[in-house]
Motif scaffolding. Structure first.
Motif, short mmCIF file in Angstrom:
data_model
loop_
_atom_site.label_atom_id
_atom_site.label_comp_id
_atom_site.label_asym_id
_atom_site.label_seq_id
_atom_site.Cartn_x
_atom_site.Cartn_y
_atom_site.Cartn_z
N HIS A 69 0.89 -1.09 -0.15
CA HIS A 69 0.03 -0.06 -0.02
C HIS A 69 0.98 1.25 0.03
CE1 HIS A 69 -3.86 -1.87 0.28
NE2 HIS A 69 -3.68 -2.50 1.42
N ALA A 70 1.92 1.21 0.87
CA ALA A 70 2.82 2.38 0.84
C ALA A 70 3.62 2.70 -0.49
CB ALA A 70 3.91 2.20 2.07
N ALA A 71 3.88 1.54 -1.16
CA ALA A 71 4.77 1.73 -2.50
C ALA A 71 3.70 2.25 -3.51
CB ALA A 71 5.07 0.42 -2.76
N ALA A 72 2.45 1.93 -3.15
CA ALA A 72 1.36 2.32 -4.32
C ALA A 72 0.92 3.88 -3.82
CB ALA A 72 0.42 1.64 -4.50
N GLU A 73 1.41 4.23 -2.81
CA GLU A 73 0.95 5.68 -2.06
C GLU A 73 -0.32 5.72 -1.68
OE1 GLU A 73 2.23 9.01 -4.58
OE2 GLU A 73 4.23 8.37 -4.46
N ARG A 74 -0.97 4.58 -1.17
CA ARG A 74 -2.07 4.38 -0.54
C ARG A 74 -1.87 4.31 0.99
NH1 ARG A 74 -2.49 0.14 -4.62
NH2 ARG A 74 -2.06 -1.37 -2.73
N TRP A 75 -1.72 5.66 1.50
CA TRP A 75 -1.14 5.81 2.77
C TRP A 75 -2.13 5.34 3.82
CZ3 TRP A 75 3.86 5.86 3.08
CH2 TRP A 75 4.52 6.15 1.90
N ALA A 76 -3.51 5.80 3.68
CA ALA A 76 -4.45 5.46 4.55
C ALA A 76 -4.48 3.80 4.98
CB ALA A 76 -5.97 6.04 4.11
N GLU A 77 -4.58 3.17 3.81
CA GLU A 77 -4.64 1.80 4.04
C GLU A 77 -3.45 1.38 4.71
OE1 GLU A 77 -5.17 3.38 1.16
OE2 GLU A 77 -6.99 2.70 0.24
N ALA A 78 -2.22 1.65 4.46
CA ALA A 78 -0.84 1.47 4.92
C ALA A 78 -0.96 1.57 6.59
CB ALA A 78 0.36 2.14 4.40
N ALA A 79 -1.67 3.07 6.81
CA ALA A 79 -1.42 3.40 8.20
C ALA A 79 -2.41 2.42 9.05
CB ALA A 79 -1.74 5.02 8.07
N SER A 80 -3.54 2.29 8.44
CA SER A 80 -4.32 1.69 9.17
C SER A 80 -3.84 0.12 9.69
CB SER A 80 -5.65 1.27 8.37
OG SER A 80 -6.42 2.31 8.16
N ILE A 81 -2.89 -0.47 8.59
CA ILE A 81 -2.30 -1.90 8.97
C ILE A 81 -1.25 -1.67 10.11
CG2 ILE A 81 -0.88 -3.80 8.45
CD1 ILE A 81 -2.56 -3.36 5.48
N TRP A 82 -0.70 -0.46 9.91
CA TRP A 82 0.44 0.04 10.86
C TRP A 82 -0.14 0.13 12.32
CZ3 TRP A 82 2.98 3.15 6.63
CH2 TRP A 82 3.89 2.23 5.85
#
Length: 146
Positions: A69-82
């Motif tokens: 998600h982060a590599a694709a700049e989908r930060w909201a999804e990445a941040a939710s997992i983190w």
């Protein structure tokens, strides 16, 4: 036809087993009797407690999804997992990797980073706009993390 020496060996083995049959039957009966289950005076009952090792593969799979998600700049999804790592994965670890320290020396064994600490580091590395969106979405938790 069985050769004599094998026939003799089989007969002796059978007699030996038959000789021990009463002993085996008595020990089996005492193991099944209710008196065999009674505790000896002063002896504590053995209590079994479950222990589980966190599933490192599942943690690593979630981590990899967040990185995608982060590599694709989908930060909201990445941040939710983190964020979920911060809330739920206090004892979880990521797959091991060889690390290089500040002096440039490589570890001799695999080092397993804590998932929560790694998630905190990744949240801090997000672009400013993504960190601000993270703060807005996870306000109380974000203040403690960032």
């Amino acid at each position: 036809m069985i050769p004599f020496h094998l026939k003799d060996l089989l007969q002796r083995a059978t007699r030996g087993l038959l000789a021990f049959a009463p002993v085996l039957a008595a020990s089996a009966a005492s193991a099944q009797s209710p008196e065999g289950d009674a505790l000896v005076e002063g002896e504590n009952e053995f209590v079994t407690r479950n222990f589980a090792i966190p599933d490192a593969r599942a943690v690593q799979a979630d981590w990899n999804a967040a990185e995608e998600h982060a590599a694709a700049e989908r930060w909201a999804e990445a941040a939710s997992i983190w964020q979920r790592f911060l809330e739920e994965s206090g004892a979880s670890v990521l797959s091991g990797e060889l690390r290089v320290d500040a002096r440039g020396a490589q570890s001799q064994q695999l080092v397993h980073r804590g998932a929560a600490q790694a998630a905190r580091e990744r949240l801090l590395q997000m672009p400013r706009s993504a960190r601000e969106a993270y703060r807005a979405r996870h306000s109380a938790a974000a203040r403690a993390t960032l």
